[in-house]
Scaffold this motif. Structure first.
Motif, PDB file in Angstrom:
ATOM      1  N   LYS A 146      -5.852  20.224 -41.433  1.00 52.95           N
ATOM      2  CA  LYS A 146      -6.380  21.576 -41.591  1.00 52.95           C
ATOM      3  C   LYS A 146      -5.746  22.527 -40.578  1.00 52.95           C
ATOM      4  N   GLU A 147      -5.641  22.023 -39.340  1.00 48.15           N
ATOM      5  CA  GLU A 147      -5.070  22.855 -38.270  1.00 48.15           C
ATOM      6  C   GLU A 147      -3.607  23.169 -38.554  1.00 48.15           C
ATOM      7  N   ILE A 148      -2.865  22.119 -39.051  1.00 47.85           N
ATOM      8  CA  ILE A 148      -1.451  22.344 -39.377  1.00 47.85           C
ATOM      9  C   ILE A 148      -1.339  23.359 -40.516  1.00 47.85           C
ATOM     10  N   LYS A 149      -2.198  23.181 -41.523  1.00 49.91           N
ATOM     11  CA  LYS A 149      -2.179  24.105 -42.648  1.00 49.91           C
ATOM     12  C   LYS A 149      -2.509  25.523 -42.197  1.00 49.91           C
ATOM     13  N   ARG A 150      -3.437  25.641 -41.280  1.00 43.04           N
ATOM     14  CA  ARG A 150      -3.829  26.962 -40.766  1.00 43.04           C
ATOM     15  C   ARG A 150      -2.696  27.610 -40.006  1.00 43.04           C
TER      16      ARG A 150
END
Length: 302
Positions: free
Chosen positions: A286-290
């Protein structure tokens, strides 16, 4: 006086319930009492008549072979014997008594015959009863010695009165060696259990079943007082069932349960760890996608 004596003798002779017949050397019945006349169906005895004893006693035309009475005529010795006489349909006891003249020559016989049918029936009944009792005793003893449980009969001092083969095998002694010895020596139990058993035996009360451990073996022991038909104390019966296999199985199950719990705990920890790692991976994605999304916005702006 002679007439009175003769009358008294005849009254006595005819009052006797046993059959009495007097024979000459030619097997003729020359005198008989009332009992003999009735049971043998004798006709009126006349002097010189041919009333052979074997005709009335055996229903034959000649003396039976091997007749002890006939032997008495030869030997001059009395004989007593029993037989079943089909002609009379009864068991009879015959006492053959030689009649002797003044020179001790045999001149005939006296037969004293008693109906022993009831006696024989009673004897046969007793023999059958004895046979049945002996058979029942043998079957009981065989069963008593075949069961795997330890069965012991004790008195109020806990001394062994009787025990089965399983007890002897457990103690490593012959059954006779255990008779008279103390039960607690044959099956060592702790002092508390011994005292509890002693109190129950003395009070003639049934003891609750208890588990005992001795020499690495476990037993389930019960006690019950035995009384006679009048309620008087005879002895106590102890039955000890070997439950070592059950206890060993219980111990194995406990150990298996403990090992299973350990493995379940390990799996739970592994699961928690795996789930925790998965959650972290999801958060990182999620953090990478964000961050990727944020990077794209910045590039569009500039």
């Amino acid at each position: 006086e002679i007439s009175i004596a003769r009358h008294d003798w005849e009254d006595t002779f005819n009052t006797i319930t046993d059959m009495i017949t007097v024979h000459d050397k030619d097997f003729n019945i020359i005198r008989a009492n009332k009992a003999a006349e009735k049971l043998l169906g004798l006709s009126f005895l006349e002097k010189g008549a041919c009333d052979k004893c074997f005709k009335y006693y055996h229903g034959t035309e000649k003396p039976p072979e091997g007749c002890p009475s006939c032997g008495s005529l030869v030997t001059g010795e009395p004989y007593t014997f029993e037989l079943y006489e089909p002609h009379l349909k009864m068991f009879i006891e015959i006492r053959a008594i030689p009649r002797l003249d003044k020179d001790n020559n045999v001149i005939g016989l006296i037969h004293v015959v008693r109906d022993v049918s009831e006696k024989r029936k009673s004897e046969e009944h007793m023999e059958k009863l004895l046979h049945d009792v002996s058979r029942a005793k043998l079957e009981w003893e065989t069963t008593f010695d075949s069961v795997t449980e330890l069965i012991v009969l004790i008195d109020k001092d806990l001394n062994i009165i009787r025990c089965n083969k399983s007890c002897a095998d457990f103690a490593g002694k012959h059954i006779n060696e255990l008779i008279g010895s103390n039960f607690c020596e044959m099956l060592p139990i702790n002092e508390n259990d011994a005292e509890y058993l002693r109190e129950k035996v003395q009070a003639e009360e049934t003891a609750e079943s208890i588990e005992i451990s001795t020499d690495g073996r476990w037993f389930y022991m019960s006690h019950r007082p035995i009384v006679d038909k009048d309620g008087n104390f005879m002895h106590s019966a102890i039955i000890a069932t070997d439950i070592s296999a059950i206890k060993n199985t219980e111990q194995m199950l406990k150990e298996s349960e403990k090992e299973l719990k350990k493995r379940v705990n390990d799996l739970e920890r592994f699961y928690e760890m795996a789930v925790g790692r998965e959650l972290k991976m999801k958060e990182m994605k999620k953090e990478i996608k964000r961050l990727s999304l944020l990077k794209s916005i910045i590039q569009m702006v500039f």
